[in-house]
Design an enzyme around this catalytic site. Structure first.
Site, mmCIF file in Angstrom:
data_model
loop_
_atom_site.group_PDB
_atom_site.id
_atom_site.type_symbol
_atom_site.label_atom_id
_atom_site.label_comp_id
_atom_site.label_asym_id
_atom_site.label_seq_id
_atom_site.Cartn_x
_atom_site.Cartn_y
_atom_site.Cartn_z
ATOM 1 N N ASP A 250 -30.795 15.843 -3.047
ATOM 2 C CA ASP A 250 -30.621 16.280 -4.437
ATOM 3 C C ASP A 250 -30.255 15.080 -5.321
ATOM 4 O O ASP A 250 -29.184 15.051 -5.918
ATOM 5 C CB ASP A 250 -29.538 17.386 -4.524
ATOM 6 C CG ASP A 250 -28.155 16.910 -4.079
ATOM 7 O OD1 ASP A 250 -28.079 15.937 -3.295
ATOM 8 O OD2 ASP A 250 -27.153 17.506 -4.522
ATOM 9 N N ASP B 124 -27.783 9.834 -3.007
ATOM 10 C CA ASP B 124 -29.049 10.248 -2.379
ATOM 11 C C ASP B 124 -30.113 9.171 -2.621
ATOM 12 O O ASP B 124 -30.924 8.882 -1.730
ATOM 13 C CB ASP B 124 -29.580 11.548 -3.007
ATOM 14 C CG ASP B 124 -28.611 12.699 -2.907
ATOM 15 O OD1 ASP B 124 -28.774 13.556 -2.031
ATOM 16 O OD2 ASP B 124 -27.672 12.739 -3.718
ATOM 17 N N ASN C 238 -26.800 18.350 -7.120
ATOM 18 C CA ASN C 238 -26.185 17.505 -8.136
ATOM 19 C C ASN C 238 -26.692 17.847 -9.525
ATOM 20 O O ASN C 238 -26.001 17.672 -10.519
ATOM 21 C CB ASN C 238 -26.483 16.033 -7.848
ATOM 22 C CG ASN C 238 -25.662 15.496 -6.685
ATOM 23 O OD1 ASN C 238 -24.513 15.877 -6.512
ATOM 24 N ND2 ASN C 238 -26.274 14.632 -5.887
ATOM 25 N N THR D 187 -28.890 15.931 2.598
ATOM 26 C CA THR D 187 -27.832 15.259 1.834
ATOM 27 C C THR D 187 -27.515 16.015 0.543
ATOM 28 O O THR D 187 -26.983 15.435 -0.401
ATOM 29 C CB THR D 187 -28.228 13.798 1.518
ATOM 30 O OG1 THR D 187 -29.420 13.819 0.716
ATOM 31 C CG2 THR D 187 -28.476 12.987 2.771
ATOM 32 N N PHE E 161 -18.451 19.023 -1.917
ATOM 33 C CA PHE E 161 -19.451 19.574 -2.840
ATOM 34 C C PHE E 161 -20.664 20.230 -2.156
ATOM 35 O O PHE E 161 -21.044 21.354 -2.513
ATOM 36 C CB PHE E 161 -19.948 18.476 -3.809
ATOM 37 C CG PHE E 161 -21.033 18.969 -4.725
ATOM 38 C CD1 PHE E 161 -20.727 19.747 -5.834
ATOM 39 C CD2 PHE E 161 -22.379 18.690 -4.465
ATOM 40 C CE1 PHE E 161 -21.735 20.238 -6.662
ATOM 41 C CE2 PHE E 161 -23.385 19.166 -5.297
ATOM 42 C CZ PHE E 161 -23.063 19.943 -6.399
ATOM 43 N N ASN E 162 -21.312 19.547 -1.209
ATOM 44 C CA ASN E 162 -22.562 20.097 -0.642
ATOM 45 C C ASN E 162 -22.328 21.430 0.068
ATOM 46 O O ASN E 162 -23.183 22.329 0.012
ATOM 47 C CB ASN E 162 -23.205 19.111 0.352
ATOM 48 C CG ASN E 162 -23.824 17.919 -0.352
ATOM 49 O OD1 ASN E 162 -24.114 17.969 -1.543
ATOM 50 N ND2 ASN E 162 -24.021 16.838 0.395
ATOM 51 N N HIS F 135 -21.678 8.405 0.187
ATOM 52 C CA HIS F 135 -21.738 9.551 1.094
ATOM 53 C C HIS F 135 -23.072 9.640 1.855
ATOM 54 O O HIS F 135 -23.110 9.574 3.083
ATOM 55 C CB HIS F 135 -21.559 10.852 0.308
ATOM 56 C CG HIS F 135 -20.351 10.895 -0.560
ATOM 57 N ND1 HIS F 135 -19.082 11.043 -0.066
ATOM 58 C CD2 HIS F 135 -20.206 10.823 -1.912
ATOM 59 C CE1 HIS F 135 -18.215 11.089 -1.059
ATOM 60 N NE2 HIS F 135 -18.876 10.947 -2.196
ATOM 61 N N ASP F 136 -24.153 9.848 1.114
ATOM 62 C CA ASP F 136 -25.434 10.184 1.755
ATOM 63 C C ASP F 136 -26.023 9.053 2.611
ATOM 64 O O ASP F 136 -26.579 9.325 3.689
ATOM 65 C CB ASP F 136 -26.439 10.643 0.691
ATOM 66 C CG ASP F 136 -25.947 11.891 -0.036
ATOM 67 O OD1 ASP F 136 -25.100 12.614 0.516
ATOM 68 O OD2 ASP F 136 -26.419 12.143 -1.161
HETATM 69 C C1 BDR Z 1 -22.014 14.852 -1.883
HETATM 70 O O1 BDR Z 1 -22.077 15.538 -3.135
HETATM 71 C C2 BDR Z 1 -22.996 14.919 -3.977
HETATM 72 O O2 BDR Z 1 -22.467 14.758 -5.271
HETATM 73 C C3 BDR Z 1 -23.379 13.604 -3.350
HETATM 74 O O3 BDR Z 1 -24.739 13.323 -3.612
HETATM 75 C C4 BDR Z 1 -23.125 13.829 -1.886
HETATM 76 O O4 BDR Z 1 -24.257 14.381 -1.233
HETATM 77 C C5 BDR Z 1 -20.631 14.266 -1.720
HETATM 78 O O5 BDR Z 1 -19.671 15.275 -1.750
HETATM 79 CA CA CA Z 2 -26.422 14.407 -2.286
#
Ligand code: BDR
Ligand code: CA
Length: 310
Positions: A11, A16, A40, A125, A164-165, A238-239
């Site tokens: 996303d 990403d 996102n 991701t 978040f994801n 993160h990703d």
């Molecule tokens: C995740 O949430 C998104 O904002 C980032 O792309 C990542 O995948 C981190 O919590």
């Molecule tokens: Ca992401």
């Protein structure tokens, strides 16, 4: 060595985007396709962003498939406070000159994984909506491996409890973790130690056209993290950790764990409950969880591979 075939379900999203570029730049993996999901930002924008990033990396030949536009149950929310209005705010990226394929992401995943007898590593991701739909619609489709960016053993980032994801589509995530596949969770416990500092950003800025765009992405992304996470020495990538883990498994320490998602609808909705201690009456391990990472080596990999794109 034959590269590992991977599909990124993403996303984009700043991190990403770096994950996509890291994959393109790395001979250890072959990015065979990209699927998009709302997360996102909206599905129109994540799809557009995936196309723009592949074009930036000179790989518009990699097909992009648009996926789910909203979560199963939770009302849709986006992360524009982190990624901006476009989902990739910062650099002046032109609109893509290519467009996505006509096939839906979930149908593509089923088709591609079947055609390869399951020998595909899926790297989600974003929210897990597409992946849960894949297993619901095509129960015979069994990818060899799934490496998920999402969740946390400790605190969340979207809420104190949830990352978040997973927060964005908890019921989808629950379905994926309970599927019994070879699943690895890369959560905040690890990604908050996988940091890109201003010094790394400056090295990439001086390393050609792609490096300059990545540096401008990092400039925007760092603003949020400097204000929300002043305790971190940089911005969490993160990703890209998921892609880096497939490239070089020695970077991240993993443990067997039972992972369950809170789907109660209460204040912890979307929390990953992770048991790596084998507590009684909880559950046998259904996944692996990342618990530590060599952050310096990870950051060097990012700088080196992004710089190699010229
Ligand atoms: C995740 O949430 C998104 O904002 C980032 O792309 C990542 O995948 C981190 O919590
Ligand atoms: Ca992401």
């Amino acid at each position: 060595m034959t590269p590992t075939p991977i599909i990124l379900d993403c996303d984009p999203g700043h991190d990403d985007a770096i994950a996509l570029l890291l994959a393109i730049a790395s001979p250890e993996v072959e990015l065979i396709g990209v699927t998009t999901v709302a997360g996102n930002t909206t599905i129109d924008k994540t799809t557009n962003n995936a196309l723009r990033i592949l074009e930036l990396g000179g790989r518009s030949d990699i097909p992009v498939y648009r996926g789910a536009d909203k979560p199963f149950i939770r009302p849709q929310d986006i992360a524009d406070h982190v990624h901006g209005e476009s989902g990739l705010d910062g650099p002046d990226l032109p609109p893509p000159s290519t467009r996505e394929q006509d096939l839906h992401a979930v149908d593509y995943l089923a088709q591609e994984i079947r055609a390869r007898d399951g020998k595909v590593t899926l790297i989600p991701t974003g929210p897990l909506t597409n992946i849960a739909l894949l297993f619901a619609l095509h129960p015979d489709v069994r990818p060899e491996r799934i490496v998920i960016m999402g969740g946390s053993i400790g605190e969340g980032n979207r809420t104190p409890a949830a990352e978040f994801n997973i927060w964005a589509d908890p019921e989808a995530a629950q379905r994926v973790f309970l599927e019994g596949l070879d699943t690895t969770m890369v959560g905040l416990d690890v990604t908050h130690r996988a940091l890109i500092t201003d010094a790394h950003t400056e090295r990439m800025r001086g390393a050609g056209r792609v490096g300059k765009v990545v540096a401008e992405l990092m400039d925007f992304y760092a603003r949020f993290h400097k204000s929300r996470y002043p305790d971190l020495a940089g911005s969490p990538m993160h990703d890209p950790v998921c892609v880096a883990h497939v490239i070089d498994p020695s970077l991240m320490t993993v443990l067997d764990a039972f992972i369950d998602v809170d789907c109660s609808g209460g204040p912890s909705w979307g929390r990953t409950n992770v048991d790596w201690r084998g507590r009684e009456h909880f559950g046998d391990p259904n996944a692996k969880v990342g618990v530590d990472i060599d952050g310096d080596r990870f950051a060097e990999l990012i700088v080196e591979r992004i710089s190699s794109l010229g």
